[in-house]
Every structure is written in structure tokens, then in C-alpha cells.
Write a protein that holds these residues in place. Sequence first.
Motif, PDB file in Angstrom:
ATOM      1  N   ASP A 112       0.858  -1.184   0.000  1.00 61.46           N
ATOM      2  CA  ASP A 112       0.000   0.000   0.000  1.00 61.46           C
ATOM      3  C   ASP A 112       0.896   1.236   0.000  1.00 61.46           C
ATOM      4  OD1 ASP A 112      -2.045   1.765   0.122  1.00 61.46           O
ATOM      5  OD2 ASP A 112      -2.488   1.433   2.237  1.00 61.46           O
ATOM      6  N   ILE A 113       0.747   2.094  -1.018  1.00 64.91           N
ATOM      7  CA  ILE A 113       1.581   3.289  -1.172  1.00 64.91           C
ATOM      8  C   ILE A 113       0.667   4.482  -1.446  1.00 64.91           C
ATOM      9  CG2 ILE A 113       3.415   4.419  -2.469  1.00 64.91           C
ATOM     10  CD1 ILE A 113       4.487   1.681  -3.199  1.00 64.91           C
ATOM     11  N   SER A 114       0.948   5.597  -0.799  1.00 64.12           N
ATOM     12  CA  SER A 114       0.203   6.826  -1.064  1.00 64.12           C
ATOM     13  C   SER A 114       1.151   8.019  -1.026  1.00 64.12           C
ATOM     14  CB  SER A 114      -0.915   7.014  -0.037  1.00 64.12           C
ATOM     15  OG  SER A 114      -0.375   7.180   1.269  1.00 64.12           O
ATOM     16  N   PHE A 115       0.802   9.067  -1.798  1.00 60.86           N
ATOM     17  CA  PHE A 115       1.634  10.272  -1.880  1.00 60.86           C
ATOM     18  C   PHE A 115       0.771  11.514  -1.675  1.00 60.86           C
ATOM     19  CE2 PHE A 115       3.878   7.156  -4.468  1.00 60.86           C
ATOM     20  CZ  PHE A 115       5.187   7.271  -4.016  1.00 60.86           C
ATOM     21  N   GLN A 116       1.399  12.567  -1.180  1.00 59.82           N
ATOM     22  CA  GLN A 116       0.721  13.852  -1.121  1.00 59.82           C
ATOM     23  C   GLN A 116       1.754  14.966  -1.233  1.00 59.82           C
ATOM     24  OE1 GLN A 116      -0.892  13.232   2.948  1.00 59.82           O
ATOM     25  NE2 GLN A 116       0.027  15.226   3.458  1.00 59.82           N
ATOM     26  N   THR A 117       1.315  16.086  -1.774  1.00 63.39           N
ATOM     27  CA  THR A 117       2.190  17.254  -1.947  1.00 63.39           C
ATOM     28  C   THR A 117       1.410  18.499  -1.533  1.00 63.39           C
ATOM     29  OG1 THR A 117       1.520  17.570  -4.253  1.00 63.39           O
ATOM     30  CG2 THR A 117       3.466  16.190  -3.838  1.00 63.39           C
ATOM     31  N   GLY A 118       2.127  19.569  -1.336  1.00 63.36           N
ATOM     32  CA  GLY A 118       1.465  20.815  -0.959  1.00 63.36           C
ATOM     33  C   GLY A 118       2.397  22.001  -1.095  1.00 63.36           C
ATOM     34  N   VAL A 119       1.802  23.177  -1.153  1.00 61.27           N
ATOM     35  CA  VAL A 119       2.538  24.440  -1.254  1.00 61.27           C
ATOM     36  C   VAL A 119       1.927  25.422  -0.267  1.00 61.27           C
ATOM     37  CG1 VAL A 119       3.197  26.372  -2.738  1.00 61.27           C
ATOM     38  CG2 VAL A 119       3.082  24.061  -3.685  1.00 61.27           C
ATOM     39  N   LYS A 120       2.773  26.211   0.388  1.00 62.81           N
ATOM     40  CA  LYS A 120       2.285  27.179   1.362  1.00 62.81           C
ATOM     41  C   LYS A 120       3.106  28.462   1.266  1.00 62.81           C
ATOM     42  CE  LYS A 120       1.537  27.856   6.352  1.00 62.81           C
ATOM     43  NZ  LYS A 120       1.667  27.241   7.698  1.00 62.81           N
ATOM     44  N   LEU A 121       2.416  29.589   1.308  1.00 59.98           N
ATOM     45  CA  LEU A 121       3.078  30.896   1.318  1.00 59.98           C
ATOM     46  C   LEU A 121       2.700  31.613   2.607  1.00 59.98           C
ATOM     47  CD1 LEU A 121       4.667  33.240   0.024  1.00 59.98           C
ATOM     48  CD2 LEU A 121       2.510  33.985  -1.030  1.00 59.98           C
ATOM     49  N   GLY A 136      10.185  42.465   7.192  1.00 65.69           N
ATOM     50  CA  GLY A 136       9.331  41.639   6.355  1.00 65.69           C
ATOM     51  C   GLY A 136       9.952  40.271   6.163  1.00 65.69           C
ATOM     52  N   GLU A 137       9.120  39.244   6.208  1.00 65.73           N
ATOM     53  CA  GLU A 137       9.603  37.868   6.032  1.00 65.73           C
ATOM     54  C   GLU A 137       8.582  37.097   5.209  1.00 65.73           C
ATOM     55  OE1 GLU A 137      11.662  35.197   9.218  1.00 65.73           O
ATOM     56  OE2 GLU A 137       9.527  34.667   9.217  1.00 65.73           O
ATOM     57  N   ASP A 138       9.010  36.652   4.034  1.00 62.71           N
ATOM     58  CA  ASP A 138       8.159  35.842   3.149  1.00 62.71           C
ATOM     59  C   ASP A 138       8.768  34.449   3.051  1.00 62.71           C
ATOM     60  OD1 ASP A 138       6.730  38.140   2.754  1.00 62.71           O
ATOM     61  OD2 ASP A 138       7.577  38.577   0.783  1.00 62.71           O
ATOM     62  N   VAL A 139       7.939  33.447   3.321  1.00 66.00           N
ATOM     63  CA  VAL A 139       8.398  32.053   3.259  1.00 66.00           C
ATOM     64  C   VAL A 139       7.515  31.301   2.280  1.00 66.00           C
ATOM     65  CG1 VAL A 139       8.814  29.928   4.547  1.00 66.00           C
ATOM     66  CG2 VAL A 139       9.192  32.148   5.655  1.00 66.00           C
ATOM     67  N   LEU A 140       8.122  30.806   1.216  1.00 63.90           N
ATOM     68  CA  LEU A 140       7.429  29.965   0.236  1.00 63.90           C
ATOM     69  C   LEU A 140       7.913  28.538   0.430  1.00 63.90           C
ATOM     70  CD1 LEU A 140       5.577  29.597  -2.220  1.00 63.90           C
ATOM     71  CD2 LEU A 140       7.558  30.112  -3.679  1.00 63.90           C
ATOM     72  N   ALA A 141       6.997  27.644   0.763  1.00 57.00           N
ATOM     73  CA  ALA A 141       7.362  26.265   1.092  1.00 57.00           C
ATOM     74  C   ALA A 141       6.586  25.290   0.227  1.00 57.00           C
ATOM     75  CB  ALA A 141       7.085  25.981   2.571  1.00 57.00           C
ATOM     76  N   GLY A 142       7.252  24.206  -0.128  1.00 54.52           N
ATOM     77  CA  GLY A 142       6.605  23.103  -0.831  1.00 54.52           C
ATOM     78  C   GLY A 142       7.083  21.792  -0.242  1.00 54.52           C
ATOM     79  N   TYR A 143       6.204  20.781  -0.246  1.00 53.35           N
ATOM     80  CA  TYR A 143       6.595  19.508   0.349  1.00 53.35           C
ATOM     81  C   TYR A 143       6.031  18.352  -0.469  1.00 53.35           C
ATOM     82  CZ  TYR A 143       1.946  18.424   2.200  1.00 53.35           C
ATOM     83  OH  TYR A 143       0.623  18.112   2.313  1.00 53.35           O
ATOM     84  N   ALA A 144       6.690  17.226  -0.310  1.00 54.71           N
ATOM     85  CA  ALA A 144       6.226  15.960  -0.889  1.00 54.71           C
ATOM     86  C   ALA A 144       6.379  14.889   0.173  1.00 54.71           C
ATOM     87  CB  ALA A 144       7.024  15.594  -2.132  1.00 54.71           C
ATOM     88  N   LEU A 145       5.373  14.019   0.287  1.00 54.38           N
ATOM     89  CA  LEU A 145       5.374  13.005   1.337  1.00 54.38           C
ATOM     90  C   LEU A 145       4.810  11.710   0.786  1.00 54.38           C
ATOM     91  CD1 LEU A 145       4.384  13.433   5.024  1.00 54.38           C
ATOM     92  CD2 LEU A 145       3.203  11.694   3.683  1.00 54.38           C
ATOM     93  N   GLY A 146       5.442  10.613   1.168  1.00 51.54           N
ATOM     94  CA  GLY A 146       4.975   9.299   0.744  1.00 51.54           C
ATOM     95  C   GLY A 146       4.819   8.356   1.927  1.00 51.54           C
ATOM     96  N   ARG A 147       3.751   7.577   1.918  1.00 48.83           N
ATOM     97  CA  ARG A 147       3.510   6.556   2.942  1.00 48.83           C
ATOM     98  C   ARG A 147       3.630   5.182   2.284  1.00 48.83           C
ATOM     99  NH1 ARG A 147      -0.172  10.588   4.444  1.00 48.83           N
ATOM    100  NH2 ARG A 147       0.010  11.236   6.649  1.00 48.83           N
ATOM    101  N   PHE A 148       4.440   4.331   2.878  1.00 48.42           N
ATOM    102  CA  PHE A 148       4.716   3.017   2.303  1.00 48.42           C
ATOM    103  C   PHE A 148       4.411   1.947   3.356  1.00 48.42           C
ATOM    104  CE2 PHE A 148       7.560   6.232   0.650  1.00 48.42           C
ATOM    105  CZ  PHE A 148       7.433   6.104  -0.722  1.00 48.42           C
ATOM    106  N   GLN A 149       3.402   1.160   3.141  1.00 48.32           N
ATOM    107  CA  GLN A 149       3.061   0.040   4.025  1.00 48.32           C
ATOM    108  C   GLN A 149       3.766  -1.187   3.475  1.00 48.32           C
ATOM    109  OE1 GLN A 149       0.935   0.706   6.772  1.00 48.32           O
ATOM    110  NE2 GLN A 149       1.759  -1.246   7.512  1.00 48.32           N
ATOM    111  N   LEU A 150       5.009  -1.409   3.943  1.00 50.55           N
ATOM    112  CA  LEU A 150       5.839  -2.456   3.352  1.00 50.55           C
ATOM    113  C   LEU A 150       5.339  -3.843   3.725  1.00 50.55           C
ATOM    114  CD1 LEU A 150       9.378  -0.873   3.853  1.00 50.55           C
ATOM    115  CD2 LEU A 150       7.788  -0.642   1.931  1.00 50.55           C
ATOM    116  N   THR A 151       4.885  -4.002   4.966  1.00 47.69           N
ATOM    117  CA  THR A 151       4.267  -5.251   5.405  1.00 47.69           C
ATOM    118  C   THR A 151       3.057  -4.897   6.251  1.00 47.69           C
ATOM    119  OG1 THR A 151       5.554  -5.455   7.440  1.00 47.69           O
ATOM    120  CG2 THR A 151       6.540  -6.384   5.437  1.00 47.69           C
ATOM    121  N   ASN A 152       2.365  -5.926   6.746  1.00 46.80           N
ATOM    122  CA  ASN A 152       1.197  -5.653   7.569  1.00 46.80           C
ATOM    123  C   ASN A 152       1.543  -4.914   8.857  1.00 46.80           C
ATOM    124  OD1 ASN A 152      -0.570  -6.841   5.767  1.00 46.80           O
ATOM    125  ND2 ASN A 152      -0.398  -8.878   6.714  1.00 46.80           N
TER     126      ASN A 152
END
Length: 295
Positions: A1-10, A90-106
Motif C-alpha cells: 500500500d503506497i500513497s503520496f501527497q504534496t502541498g505548497v504554502k506561502l 518583512g519575512e516571506d516564506v514559500l514552502a513546498g513539500y512531498a510526502l509518501g507513505r509506504f506500508q511495506l508489510t502488515n
Amino acid sequence: DISFQTGVKLRQRDKSADKEEYNADPAIGGINVTLDQVAPLIQQPRFQTFGPFPALGASRELYLDARDQLLDVPGFFRADNSAASDFTLGEDVLAGYALGRFQLTNNFQVIAGVRVENTKFESTGFFLEADGEGNTIEETPVIPIFLGTAEREYTDVLPSLVLRWDVTPTLLVRASYGRGIARPDFEDAANRQRISFDTTNPGARDLVAGNPNLNALMSDNFDVSVAWYPNQTTVLQAAVFHKEISNFFLDLTATAPPGGSVGLPPSIQLPDGIAEGFRRIETVINGGKARVTGV
């Protein structure tokens, strides 16, 4: 079971301060009325101990007259205290992420991700050198020096890894690694500098300075935990953690020995033509490295 998600935040944060200070005795300007002369007075029979009280309207007029008198006399304006409190950040932070979940065994799961953050920081402020009355060594009014805009831009890569192993239905083992950052407080990073000196000893100068050149604190965090659930209402858990920290923030207060002086840390730069050598310095700097381990 594998799932991915990504996101961007300013995230955008701004802070500014614009202060005007007038400092004098209103009596110098001819305002000699005191509250006990303000009429009519309000007498509260139920609170004799605390009366009489000046009427609100009359008291307010007294305050406004005193305030207007201060504002009308240029000599009452404190350019030093006003400019010392003026700054923008002033402080501007632009962030992006990628995340994966891997269910290798039960009973074994891996969560891996990475976050990339681009930070843009800027600050303006003033430099001034004055005695306690707002004058220079020549006893002339202080003229603040605009320090310009201090700018920094940097990008950080922040990986993370989480392992979960359900050894048995009642025994759980977790392990993780993550890199995190902490940016300087705005008050510490403000681009402003003030030198104070004693009129009886103008050579004994004290510097209080913000540091817009501060680097963000970086921390690599490791931890392992074991949890045992003998029944539905009980858990016994033990955890070990370790942190590798760099660029931590250090409140620096340096005082010169008798007859000596204190030099500037490398991250602080004075305007051109301003002499160095101080009796005392207060600022914030980056430290080196630190380690924290605990159970």
C-alpha cells in the motif's frame, strides 16, 4: 500500500514601528495647572476616602493642552528615542513539500518526506549616537542615520523519515529523523543600532544593536521509542532522543575590562565613519554547534 501527497504554502509576515516622542515638563511651556485646580470637582459621598475626583472633561482638556504645547516646541522632540524605535521588517516564506507513505508489510510502515523552504527577509532602521538628553558629543541635536535595507534570501531542504513497527499487537516501536529550522525573532533581527554615552565620559560608549545577519537555527532530530500496551487502559513507554543543533541564538552582553574596550562581532557592521571600541555591547549572534540527548 503506497500513497503520496504534496502541498505548497506561502506565509508573509510584516512588522513596523513608527514612534514620535516628545519629552519635557509642560510647565516650561507655561502650563502650570494641576489636577487639584481643575473645576468642577466630582465628590462621591459613598467613596469619601478616594475623593474628590477631577471632572473627566476638564482633565482631558488639561491633558490636550499639555500635549499640544509639547508638539508645538521643536526642542521637545526626542529624535534619538523616536528613531531608535522606528523599524520595518518583512519575512516571506514559500514552502513546498512531498510526502509518501509506504506500508511495506502488515506491521511495518515507512513515511518519508521532504520540505523545501525559500525565505526572503528584509529590515530597515536607523543608527544614532546620543547621550541621555538626546544630544551628540558636541551637544547638538542628534541626526539619525538611515541604515538602508538589510536583505537576506536563503533556501533550506528539510527531509524527514518515520518508521513504525508493530512488533506484536501490544508492542510498538517507532523511530524518526527530521530536520527543522527556527528563524530569528523580529526584535533580534531588526536593522537598528544605538550608541549611548555618558556626558561626563564621552569615551565610554555602549552599543545596543539588532542583527539582521542572523542565520536560522538548524536542528537534526533523531528519536526512538518503544511502547507496550498490556491492556486497554495502560501504556508503558520509553523514548530516547538526540538533537544536533547549529547556529543557535546567543544573547551577547560583553563588557570591557578596566581601561579596555570591546570590539564588534563580525556579523555587526556600523555605518561608515563611526568609531569602534565600546565599554559594553548588547546584541544577538549565532552560536556554533550544540548537542542535546535525553531519555
